[in-house]
Write a protein that holds these residues in place. Structure first.
Motif, mmCIF file in Angstrom:
data_model
loop_
_atom_site.group_PDB
_atom_site.id
_atom_site.type_symbol
_atom_site.label_atom_id
_atom_site.label_comp_id
_atom_site.label_asym_id
_atom_site.label_seq_id
_atom_site.Cartn_x
_atom_site.Cartn_y
_atom_site.Cartn_z
ATOM 1 N N ILE A 9 -3.118 -8.921 -14.846
ATOM 2 C CA ILE A 9 -3.935 -9.639 -13.862
ATOM 3 C C ILE A 9 -3.425 -9.411 -12.449
ATOM 4 O O ILE A 9 -4.186 -9.020 -11.552
ATOM 5 N N VAL A 10 -2.137 -9.642 -12.204
ATOM 6 C CA VAL A 10 -1.624 -9.508 -10.832
ATOM 7 C C VAL A 10 -1.661 -8.057 -10.376
ATOM 8 O O VAL A 10 -1.879 -7.778 -9.188
ATOM 9 N N THR A 11 -1.454 -7.123 -11.296
ATOM 10 C CA THR A 11 -1.511 -5.701 -10.949
ATOM 11 C C THR A 11 -2.916 -5.309 -10.519
ATOM 12 O O THR A 11 -3.098 -4.479 -9.617
ATOM 13 N N ASN A 12 -3.901 -5.920 -11.126
ATOM 14 C CA ASN A 12 -5.290 -5.653 -10.767
ATOM 15 C C ASN A 12 -5.700 -6.407 -9.513
ATOM 16 O O ASN A 12 -6.440 -5.888 -8.665
ATOM 17 N N TRP A 13 -5.191 -7.633 -9.369
ATOM 18 C CA TRP A 13 -5.682 -8.510 -8.301
ATOM 19 C C TRP A 13 -5.042 -8.262 -6.944
ATOM 20 O O TRP A 13 -5.674 -8.507 -5.921
ATOM 21 N N LEU A 14 -3.791 -7.802 -6.882
ATOM 22 C CA LEU A 14 -3.185 -7.564 -5.564
ATOM 23 C C LEU A 14 -3.979 -6.520 -4.779
ATOM 24 O O LEU A 14 -4.323 -6.764 -3.608
ATOM 25 N N PRO A 15 -4.344 -5.375 -5.368
ATOM 26 C CA PRO A 15 -5.226 -4.441 -4.636
ATOM 27 C C PRO A 15 -6.616 -5.038 -4.378
ATOM 28 O O PRO A 15 -7.221 -4.770 -3.333
ATOM 29 N N GLU A 20 -5.359 -2.680 -0.689
ATOM 30 C CA GLU A 20 -4.269 -1.695 -0.623
ATOM 31 C C GLU A 20 -3.800 -1.310 -2.028
ATOM 32 O O GLU A 20 -3.726 -2.149 -2.923
ATOM 33 N N LYS A 21 -3.494 -0.035 -2.219
ATOM 34 C CA LYS A 21 -2.974 0.436 -3.494
ATOM 35 C C LYS A 21 -1.535 -0.041 -3.676
ATOM 36 O O LYS A 21 -0.772 -0.136 -2.710
ATOM 37 N N LEU A 22 -1.165 -0.312 -4.908
ATOM 38 C CA LEU A 22 0.182 -0.820 -5.185
ATOM 39 C C LEU A 22 1.254 0.110 -4.651
ATOM 40 O O LEU A 22 2.279 -0.351 -4.118
ATOM 41 N N LYS A 23 1.060 1.403 -4.779
ATOM 42 C CA LYS A 23 2.082 2.376 -4.391
ATOM 43 C C LYS A 23 2.331 2.394 -2.886
ATOM 44 O O LYS A 23 3.363 2.907 -2.428
ATOM 45 N N ASN A 24 1.413 1.826 -2.113
ATOM 46 C CA ASN A 24 1.534 1.869 -0.653
ATOM 47 C C ASN A 24 2.250 0.663 -0.055
ATOM 48 O O ASN A 24 2.549 0.655 1.139
ATOM 49 N N GLY A 51 -8.002 -3.676 4.438
ATOM 50 C CA GLY A 51 -8.616 -4.833 3.808
ATOM 51 C C GLY A 51 -9.269 -5.796 4.765
ATOM 52 O O GLY A 51 -9.272 -7.006 4.498
ATOM 53 N N LYS A 52 -9.851 -5.307 5.844
ATOM 54 C CA LYS A 52 -10.503 -6.220 6.787
ATOM 55 C C LYS A 52 -11.676 -6.963 6.144
ATOM 56 O O LYS A 52 -12.073 -8.023 6.635
ATOM 57 N N THR A 60 1.075 -1.626 6.649
ATOM 58 C CA THR A 60 2.381 -1.176 6.180
ATOM 59 C C THR A 60 2.949 -0.130 7.121
ATOM 60 O O THR A 60 2.243 0.801 7.523
ATOM 61 N N ALA A 61 4.214 -0.302 7.477
ATOM 62 C CA ALA A 61 4.938 0.678 8.289
ATOM 63 C C ALA A 61 6.345 0.780 7.737
ATOM 64 O O ALA A 61 7.039 -0.238 7.595
ATOM 65 N N GLY A 62 6.777 2.002 7.428
ATOM 66 C CA GLY A 62 8.092 2.168 6.828
ATOM 67 C C GLY A 62 8.125 1.471 5.479
ATOM 68 O O GLY A 62 7.249 1.654 4.635
ATOM 69 N N ASN A 63 9.101 0.612 5.307
ATOM 70 C CA ASN A 63 9.253 -0.098 4.034
ATOM 71 C C ASN A 63 8.843 -1.567 4.152
ATOM 72 O O ASN A 63 9.214 -2.381 3.313
ATOM 73 N N ILE A 64 8.071 -1.896 5.217
ATOM 74 C CA ILE A 64 7.650 -3.278 5.462
ATOM 75 C C ILE A 64 6.129 -3.379 5.431
ATOM 76 O O ILE A 64 5.439 -2.590 6.094
ATOM 77 N N THR A 65 5.618 -4.336 4.690
ATOM 78 C CA THR A 65 4.185 -4.643 4.680
ATOM 79 C C THR A 65 3.985 -6.072 5.170
ATOM 80 O O THR A 65 4.683 -6.985 4.727
ATOM 81 N N ILE A 66 3.059 -6.253 6.095
ATOM 82 C CA ILE A 66 2.704 -7.590 6.550
ATOM 83 C C ILE A 66 1.356 -7.966 5.941
ATOM 84 O O ILE A 66 0.444 -7.126 5.861
ATOM 85 N N ILE A 67 1.239 -9.208 5.469
ATOM 86 C CA ILE A 67 0.026 -9.674 4.800
ATOM 87 C C ILE A 67 -0.408 -11.014 5.390
ATOM 88 O O ILE A 67 0.398 -11.935 5.504
ATOM 89 N N ASN A 68 -1.664 -11.119 5.748
ATOM 90 C CA ASN A 68 -2.261 -12.389 6.155
ATOM 91 C C ASN A 68 -2.943 -12.991 4.933
ATOM 92 O O ASN A 68 -3.973 -12.501 4.483
ATOM 93 N N PHE A 69 -2.370 -14.081 4.393
ATOM 94 C CA PHE A 69 -2.918 -14.690 3.193
ATOM 95 C C PHE A 69 -3.780 -15.910 3.490
ATOM 96 O O PHE A 69 -4.192 -16.634 2.571
ATOM 97 N N GLY A 70 -4.065 -16.165 4.760
ATOM 98 C CA GLY A 70 -4.887 -17.311 5.097
ATOM 99 C C GLY A 70 -4.061 -18.576 5.239
ATOM 100 O O GLY A 70 -2.842 -18.530 5.382
ATOM 101 N N MET A 71 -4.719 -19.725 5.191
ATOM 102 C CA MET A 71 -4.052 -20.991 5.473
ATOM 103 C C MET A 71 -3.996 -21.867 4.231
ATOM 104 O O MET A 71 -4.946 -21.942 3.461
ATOM 105 N N GLY A 72 -2.854 -22.530 4.027
ATOM 106 C CA GLY A 72 -2.753 -23.538 2.989
ATOM 107 C C GLY A 72 -1.952 -23.120 1.776
ATOM 108 O O GLY A 72 -1.724 -21.932 1.523
ATOM 109 N N SER A 73 -1.538 -24.122 1.024
ATOM 110 C CA SER A 73 -0.657 -23.857 -0.119
ATOM 111 C C SER A 73 -1.334 -23.113 -1.268
ATOM 112 O O SER A 73 -0.673 -22.313 -1.940
#
Length: 259
Positions: A9-15, A20-24, A51-52, A60-73
């Motif tokens: 599930i998580v492998t399918n849902w993160l992309p 974004e592809k998992l490998k990236n 993913g706009k 993603t730049a180098g070995n760092i990826t930034i993700i905006n997951f929205g607001m709230g727990s």
């Protein structure tokens, strides 16, 4: 084909959530609630925002990826679950918070040493009495980086709530005073707890964007623009350089054995 287990599930849902592809994905993650944090990161590193049209935008730049997951727990729990698909070495939350002490000024940074689980979401992962704690080696890296930037910060406990409009509620404000929290937000405790559940070392650096205990300190569209123009760049840069410190020194931030 049907998704048969949690890993599938998580492998399918993160992309699916990010585009974004998992490998990236990088091995080090910056988490945020704000699209402009992702846009600034992408601009500084000359990389695209992916993913706009998706729930969670990333870059993603180098070995760092930034993700905006929205607001709230709920969103915070979702991204921490989905990140288990790539098993990042560290995830650092760059959030905004309300300062609860008179000494907290707009633009101050707070480095949480713990979070109070007032949001309820994290109860699906651990009983309420389990504390929400960061990976202390990651918090140490943030502390060192902030000092390199000659920026002071406060340490203390942040109270995480699912309530968004409470600034009128005197009883709730009295409760916040009673528990002696330094700040209030909607994600930190969830990120710490669900990160621990998924064996992902997590940390947080919070930017004081408002002072909700007094009427004149409640956030407005105008005040938020001032915070963004004056303080956000440094907030992001300290986050990036904190992760680079771990990357360049080859340090591990896992501080506990998961049993």
């Amino acid at each position: 084909m049907p998704l048969k287990n949690r890993n599938e599930i998580v492998t399918n849902w993160l992309p699916r959530y990010t585009g974004e592809k998992l490998k990236n994905f990088g091995e080090y993650i910056l988490l945020t609630n704000f699209a402009n944090y992702v846009e600034k990161f992408a601009k500084w590193n000359n990389v695209p925002v992916v993913g706009k049209d998706k729930p969670f935008q990333c870059a993603t730049a180098g070995n760092i990826t930034i993700i905006n997951f929205g607001m709230g727990s709920p969103g915070a729990a979702t991204i921490m679950d989905l990140l288990s698909a790539i098993k990042p070495k560290a995830a650092l939350f760059l959030g905004k918070c309300g300062g609860l002490k008179k000494r907290n000024k707009i633009g101050d940074l707070i480095l949480p040493i713990a979070a109070i689980r007032g949001e309820g979401t994290s109860n699906d992962y651990f009983p309420p009495e389990v504390p929400a704690l960061p990976a202390f080696a990651l918090q140490k890296a943030i502390s060192t980086t902030a000092r390199d930037y000659k920026v002071d910060y406060w340490t203390g406990t942040v109270y995480t709530t699912n309530r968004r409009v409470w600034e009128h509620d005197d009883a709730f404000k009295k409760y916040l005073t009673k528990i002696r929290a330094y700040a209030v937000d909607m994600e930190t405790a969830t990120i710490f707890t669900v990160g621990f559940y998924n064996h992902i070392p997590t940390g947080a650096l919070l930017l004081v964007s408002d002072q909700p205990m007094v009427a004149e300190g409640v956030k407005t569209a105008e005040s938020d623009k001032k915070v963004t123009s004056s303080y956000v760049d440094n907030h992001i840069k300290i986050g990036i350089d904190s992760l680079k410190q771990l990357i360049n020194n080859g340090l591990t931030v896992r501080h506990l054995r998961y049993l």
